[in-house]
Each structure stands twice: as structure tokens, then as C-alpha cells.
Design a protein around this motif. Structure first.
Motif, short mmCIF file in Angstrom:
data_model
loop_
_atom_site.label_atom_id
_atom_site.label_comp_id
_atom_site.label_asym_id
_atom_site.label_seq_id
_atom_site.Cartn_x
_atom_site.Cartn_y
_atom_site.Cartn_z
N SER A 69 -13.83 -5.12 11.35
CA SER A 69 -13.66 -6.16 10.33
C SER A 69 -12.42 -5.95 9.46
CB SER A 69 -14.89 -6.22 9.44
OG SER A 69 -14.98 -5.02 8.70
N CYS A 70 -11.76 -4.80 9.57
CA CYS A 70 -10.56 -4.54 8.75
C CYS A 70 -10.03 -3.13 9.05
CB CYS A 70 -10.89 -4.63 7.25
SG CYS A 70 -12.26 -3.57 6.73
N GLY A 71 -8.91 -2.83 8.44
CA GLY A 71 -8.35 -1.49 8.60
C GLY A 71 -9.29 -0.42 8.06
N THR A 72 -9.94 -0.74 6.96
CA THR A 72 -10.87 0.22 6.34
C THR A 72 -11.98 0.59 7.33
OG1 THR A 72 -10.40 -0.67 4.15
CG2 THR A 72 -12.47 0.54 4.40
N HIS A 148 0.60 6.95 9.50
CA HIS A 148 1.96 6.83 10.02
C HIS A 148 2.91 6.47 8.87
CE1 HIS A 148 4.76 4.96 13.33
NE2 HIS A 148 5.27 6.01 12.77
N VAL A 149 2.69 5.29 8.25
CA VAL A 149 3.54 4.87 7.13
C VAL A 149 2.70 4.81 5.87
CG1 VAL A 149 4.75 2.87 6.14
CG2 VAL A 149 5.24 3.58 8.48
N ASN A 150 3.19 5.43 4.82
CA ASN A 150 2.46 5.41 3.55
C ASN A 150 2.63 4.05 2.87
OD1 ASN A 150 2.69 5.86 0.36
ND2 ASN A 150 1.11 7.17 1.22
N ALA A 328 -1.58 -1.63 -4.49
CA ALA A 328 -2.51 -2.70 -4.85
C ALA A 328 -3.96 -2.28 -4.62
CB ALA A 328 -2.22 -3.94 -4.02
N CYS A 329 -4.14 -1.40 -3.63
CA CYS A 329 -5.50 -1.02 -3.27
C CYS A 329 -6.12 -0.12 -4.33
CB CYS A 329 -5.51 -0.29 -1.94
SG CYS A 329 -4.71 -1.24 -0.67
N SER A 330 -5.30 0.47 -5.21
CA SER A 330 -5.88 1.43 -6.15
C SER A 330 -5.99 0.85 -7.56
CB SER A 330 -5.07 2.72 -6.16
OG SER A 330 -3.78 2.43 -6.63
N1 PLP Z 1 -4.72 2.00 5.45
C1 PLP Z 1 -3.56 1.69 4.84
C2 PLP Z 1 -2.40 2.61 4.98
C3 PLP Z 1 -3.47 0.52 4.06
O1 PLP Z 1 -2.32 0.24 3.44
C4 PLP Z 1 -4.60 -0.31 3.94
C5 PLP Z 1 -4.56 -1.51 3.08
O2 PLP Z 1 -3.74 -1.63 2.21
C6 PLP Z 1 -5.77 0.04 4.64
C7 PLP Z 1 -5.79 1.20 5.38
C8 PLP Z 1 -6.99 -0.82 4.58
O3 PLP Z 1 -6.84 -1.97 5.37
P1 PLP Z 1 -7.76 -3.25 5.11
O4 PLP Z 1 -7.23 -3.92 3.88
O5 PLP Z 1 -7.58 -4.11 6.33
O6 PLP Z 1 -9.15 -2.78 4.96
#
Ligand code: PLP
Length: 387
Positions: A69-72, A148-150, A328-330
Motif C-alpha cells: 500500500s506504500c513505501g512504508t 539509497h537516497v536520503n 515533511a515526514c517528520s
Molecule cells: N522511505 C523514504 C526514504 C521516504 O522518503 C518515504 C516517504 O517520504 C518513505 C520511505 C515512505 O513512503 P510512503 O510515503 O509511500 O509510505
């Protein structure tokens, strides 16, 4: 006022072609891929074609691609699913201090279940030391997970060298790479790079939100973390997100079709932005390699000494320019960025850092606008904060 969107590491605009395809799937080809009638078969065909296309972009086999469902979720499935399947081999895992919370919090969960986690530090360019990695590996180590990329500074880990090193020490240790910020920006071939698991997210590549993929080498044992109707060979139950899957595959094709041209354009824009922004007094960029290379083509972390990131962010927003404060994620948490701390920035600099992240839709004029806003506000705001 036109939107000048420079927050593409947070998310990207969906390619109109992708949105059109998804609309067709939502309104015409909306069958459940598990259904046995024609609508089901049509839906299943979209998944099959998307899987083949995405597998081809990584030069892996179709059956090694799993949709999430997502990268997470991809990161969680790789780390927790692998740890659960291989715990009897050992309980030590290596990662870095600058991973995304999707990895860091999966590690935290495992540490509460008795796994020992080593967090590698990075230098001021945001790069790990191969010697430190080598020294950290023990006979108990079962997994190494390195991005891989921060997402905050755009540093690029030497994943091919890391993969080679791990396998030379012990071919049984699995190597997971979070490629959420690098897929579409780099050519990534897991088999050649000794990568056993690789996480990708749709919404960072001009595809939709709510879709991700995990590549798992067919020899790598991973336990599912979601249980249900047995879709995707029981590895990831749940009715497949057909529109999302097809949309992500089309976005990937569109990116890799014009790869060389687009990446060259992004690097040109990045260089242009760095040159312009650093001509402002007391403005610096973080994590840029000293060897003349530029890191990832899309991320630029900028510290404007003495001015809080929120203030800069809102000044830019007033002129239609969208950036983010650190990652943005934090922003849900008020803790200082782990990445900016790890590269050695002090608290004041961390609080004064914004992130520009570019896409192929940005232009030099966009950058001129953004920099002219900073040129106008920075001296004013500095005067105010120094009073
Ligand atoms: N990993 C990295 C390096 C990210 O930048 C992100 C999102 O910003 C994620 C994982 C999480 O991905 P998602 O937003 O699809 O859950």
C-alpha cells in the motif's frame, strides 16, 4: 499566481496520462482481479502487465515483485517479514541513523522483540563508512537495511559497494534497500547490486498515493505481515489496488523512457539553485559531496542562518513557492531531524533548514522566483531576529 511546487520528495504531481488511465480503471475496468468473469480477468491483466513492466525496469523476474500500500509498508514487510522468517539464524540487524521513520520505527519494533540493532553513523556528506559496516557485521547478523537516497539531504549511499561487501563477508546476510527516493532517479538493478529486497513507492514518481512495491529475491525468505485471502501467493493478502498498480507502472515507464534527458535537466536545475541560493549571505547547502558530484538530482537542503524554517516556508508560500522544513515526514513530531543531526548540524542550523525538492516540471524561472523571495526576506528577517 502559479504554484511553484518544490516539495517533490514529499510527494509528486500525478502524470495526467497516469490519472487518465486510473480513471478508466475506476470507471470501466473496475473488476476484482480475483473474480472469474471477464471484468476480473481484465483487472488481472492490468496487474500482470504492470508487474512485468516494473520487473523489467529492475531487471528482475515478475514473480519477485509484490505490491503493497506504500513505501512504508514495503519497508515494514521487508524488515519485519525477513526478521520473522530468519530469527533462528541470528538476531542482529544493521541499519543507519539517517533512515526514514518507516525503517527506523520498524527497527524499534524489532528491538522490543529482542533483536539487536546497530545504527551506522554518517559523515558530513551523509555517507556511511564501509569500514564501519564491515566491523559491525557479526556471525549473528542476518540483515542490513540501508537507504539509497536520503529524503532530507539527497545523499546517495554506494549501494553497489555495500552489497558487494556484505556478500563477500557472508552471502547469507540479506541486503534491503529503501529506494523510495531513488527509483526513477537512478537505474537500479538488484541482481547486479547484490540487493535482496528493494522498496519503492508510487507517489514519489508521479504515480498515485497508496501504492508501493517490494522486490524480494526468490531465494530470500520473508514471512507475510498481512493475512487474509491469500492474494499475491499469500505474501500480501488484500484485494489488489488495480488502478494504483497500473498507474505506478505507467509512471515508471514514462520516467525511464526519458531517463537520461530528464536526469540531466534535474542536475542542471539543482546546480542552478545551489549557485543562486548560496550567493545569499550566510546561506549554505547540506550534504553536497566534496568530490564534485551532486548527490541525488532532486533534493537540496538549505540552511539560512538565523531564520527559522517555518518563517521561511511561509514567506515562500506567500509567493506561491512550496518547500518543506527538513523532512515533511517528520513534521508530526517536534524532534530534531535525525539526518541533520547525524551530519553534524547544530540545533540552530537544523531549525533553520528548508528542503527544496525538484521535479521535471520545475524551471529555472521557478528557481529565480524562489531565490528572489529569499533575497528579499532574508535580510529583513535577519534584522528582525537580531534586534
Ligand atoms: N522511505 C523514504 C526514504 C521516504 O522518503 C518515504 C516517504 O517520504 C518513505 C520511505 C515512505 O513512503 P510512503 O510515503 O509511500 O509510505
Amino acid at each position: 499566481m502559479r504554484d511553484i511546487y518544490m516539495d517533490n520528495s514529499a510527494t509528486t504531481m500525478v502524470f495526467p496520462e497516469v490519472a487518465a488511465l486510473m480513471n478508466k480503471i475506476y470507471t470501466e475496468d473496475y473488476g476484482n482481479p480475483s473474480s472469474m468473469h471477464m471484468k476480473g480477468i481484465t483487472a488481472e491483466r492490468y496487474i500482470k502487465d504492470a508487474r512485468a513492466s516494473l520487473a523489467k525496469s529492475l531487471k528482475v523476474s515478475d514473480k519477485e515483485i509484490f505490491f503493497t500500500s506504500c513505501g512504508t509498508e514495503s519497508d515494514n514487510m521487508a524488515i519485519i517479514g525477513y526478521a520473522k522468517a530468519n530469527a533462528r539464524k541470528g538476531k542482529h540487524i544493521i541499519t543507519t541513523a539517517i533512515e526514514h521513520p518507516a525503517v527506523l520505527n520498524a527497527m524499534k519494533e524489532l528491538s522490543e522483540e529482542g533483536f539487536r540493532i546497530t545504527y551506522l553513523g554518517v559523515n558530513e556528506e551523509g555517507i556511511i563508512s564501509l569500514d564501519e559496516l564491515k566491523d559491525a557485521i557479526t556471525p549473528e547478523t542476518i540483515l542490513v537495511s540501508i537507504m539509497h537516497v536520503n529524503n532530507e539531504i539527497g545523499s546517495v549511499q554506494p549501494i553497489d559497494k555495500i552489497g558487494e561487501l556484505i556478500k563477500k563477508i557472508n552471502p547469507d546476510i540479506a541486503f534491503h534497500v529503501d529506494a523510495v527516493q531513488s527509483y526513477g532517479k537512478f537505474r537500479i538493478y538488484p541482481k547486479k547490486m547484490n540487493i535482496d529486497m528493494l522498496s519503492v513507492s508510487g507517489h514519489k514518481i508521479h504515480g498515485p498515493k497508496g501504492i508501493g512495491l517490494l522486490y524480494i529475491n526468490e531465494k530470500t525468505k520473508v514471512k507475510p505481515i498481512i493475512f487474509g485471502g491469500g492474494q499475491q501467493n499469500g505474501m500480501r493478502s488484500g484485494t489488489e489496488n488495480v488502478a494504483g498498480i497500473a498507474g505506478m507502472a505507467l509512471a515508471s515507464e514514462m520516467l525511464y523512457d526519458k531517463f537520461d534527458e530528464d536526469i540531466a535537466k534535474l542536475y542542471e536545475l539543482k546546480k542552478y539553485l545551489i549557485d543562486k541560493v548560496t550567493s545569499i549571505e550566510d546561506v549554505s547547502v547540506n550534504g553536497i559531496p566534496k568530490d564534485g558530484t551532486m548527490g541525488a538530482p532532486h533534493v537540496i537542503s538549505v540552511t539560512v542562518k538565523g531564520i527559522r524554517s517555518e518563517v521561511m516556508l511561509h514567506s515562500l508560500e506567500e509567493s506561491g513557492v512550496y518547500v518543506s522544513a527538513g523532512s515533511a515526514c517528520s513534521t508530526h513530531k517536534r524532534t530534531p531531524s535525525a539526518t541533520l543531526t547525524a551530519i553534524g548540524l547544530d540545533k540552530g542550523s537544523i531549525e533553520s533548514t528548508i528542503r527544496f525538492s525538484l521535479s521535471i516540471f520545475n524551471t529555472k524561472e521557478d528557481i529565480d522566483t524562489a531565490v528572489s523571495v529569499l533575497e528579499k526576506y532574508v535580510p529583513m528577517l535577519r534584522k528582525y531576529t537580531r534586534r
